[in-house]
Design an enzyme around this catalytic site. Sequence first.
Site, mmCIF file in Angstrom:
data_model
loop_
_atom_site.group_PDB
_atom_site.id
_atom_site.type_symbol
_atom_site.label_atom_id
_atom_site.label_comp_id
_atom_site.label_asym_id
_atom_site.label_seq_id
_atom_site.Cartn_x
_atom_site.Cartn_y
_atom_site.Cartn_z
ATOM 1 N N ASN A 1 2.216 1.484 4.494
ATOM 2 C CA ASN A 1 2.541 0.200 5.149
ATOM 3 C C ASN A 1 2.224 0.213 6.647
ATOM 4 O OD1 ASN A 1 5.473 -1.925 5.646
ATOM 5 N ND2 ASN A 1 3.428 -2.555 5.130
ATOM 6 N N CYS B 1 -1.536 0.725 7.455
ATOM 7 C CA CYS B 1 -2.977 0.427 7.552
ATOM 8 C C CYS B 1 -3.352 -0.813 6.734
ATOM 9 C CB CYS B 1 -3.813 1.617 7.070
ATOM 10 S SG CYS B 1 -3.562 3.129 8.036
ATOM 11 N N ARG B 2 -3.407 -0.680 5.403
ATOM 12 C CA ARG B 2 -3.943 -1.756 4.561
ATOM 13 C C ARG B 2 -3.008 -2.944 4.412
ATOM 14 N NH1 ARG B 2 -5.052 2.186 -0.355
ATOM 15 N NH2 ARG B 2 -3.238 3.127 0.651
ATOM 16 N N SER B 3 -1.764 -2.696 4.010
ATOM 17 C CA SER B 3 -0.918 -3.852 3.656
ATOM 18 C C SER B 3 -0.482 -4.707 4.854
ATOM 19 C CB SER B 3 0.282 -3.439 2.787
ATOM 20 O OG SER B 3 1.128 -2.542 3.443
ATOM 21 N N CYS C 1 0.864 -1.186 0.000
ATOM 22 C CA CYS C 1 0.000 0.000 0.000
ATOM 23 C C CYS C 1 0.897 1.232 0.000
ATOM 24 C CB CYS C 1 -0.981 -0.041 1.170
ATOM 25 S SG CYS C 1 -0.212 0.011 2.799
ATOM 26 N N ASP D 1 -8.058 3.739 0.701
ATOM 27 C CA ASP D 1 -7.224 4.199 1.812
ATOM 28 C C ASP D 1 -8.105 4.589 3.004
ATOM 29 O OD1 ASP D 1 -5.493 5.466 3.498
ATOM 30 O OD2 ASP D 1 -4.617 6.777 1.978
HETATM 31 P P1 4NP Z 1 -1.824 2.766 4.137
HETATM 32 O O1 4NP Z 1 -2.518 4.088 4.720
HETATM 33 O O2 4NP Z 1 -1.253 3.141 2.802
HETATM 34 O O3 4NP Z 1 -2.964 1.814 4.025
HETATM 35 O O4 4NP Z 1 -0.779 2.360 5.149
HETATM 36 C C1 4NP Z 1 -1.880 5.318 4.811
HETATM 37 C C2 4NP Z 1 -1.000 5.557 5.827
HETATM 38 C C3 4NP Z 1 -0.408 6.798 5.936
HETATM 39 C C4 4NP Z 1 -0.694 7.786 5.010
HETATM 40 C C5 4NP Z 1 -1.569 7.539 3.975
HETATM 41 C C6 4NP Z 1 -2.161 6.297 3.871
HETATM 42 N N1 4NP Z 1 -0.105 9.060 5.145
HETATM 43 O O5 4NP Z 1 -0.415 9.942 4.321
HETATM 44 O O6 4NP Z 1 0.729 9.273 6.039
#
Ligand code: 4NP
Length: 154
Positions: free
Chosen positions: A13, A15-17, A10, A121
Amino acid sequence: MSDLKVLIVCLGNICRSPMGEAVLRDVAKKRGLDIFVDSCGTAAYHAGEEPDGRTISTCAQHDISIEHSARQIQTSDFTQFTHILAADDSNLRNLERVKPKNATAEVCLWGSYLDNKPIADPYYGGINGFERVYQQCLSLSNAFLDQVANDKKT
Ligand code: 4NP
């Protein structure tokens, strides 16, 4: 150990992945498959951090153990893994941009194994978004293993 090595990707790294990694490992284990699973982000903003608290609590509600330290994609991932699965199209484009010429991994949208939908996201939303991510990770883990692991039982 089967020869499947899967990297879920993602943006951050956190939340989703990491959730996808934990859910895919759990689904594979329940099928009696011993596969290697890891996750990373296309960005490095959160490198070294543990998963977001909402990812941890959602996994806990579903009895999924999760432990991960965030890291960014690296060139060697494209030869170390057999499958690199992107959470959404923006991360897939980022992966294609950094993919080396000698890449051996199949790089695609994780959703391409089911419905071509991205995992949205959830970072700026509430906890419900994380439950949706969990349900998607579960469906996508089953769809992925249905297609690639039928003949790879250990
Ligand atoms: P992820 O979510 O890609 O699912 O881990 C996010 C985590 C952090 C951010 C964006 C999405 N950020 O902008 O910091």
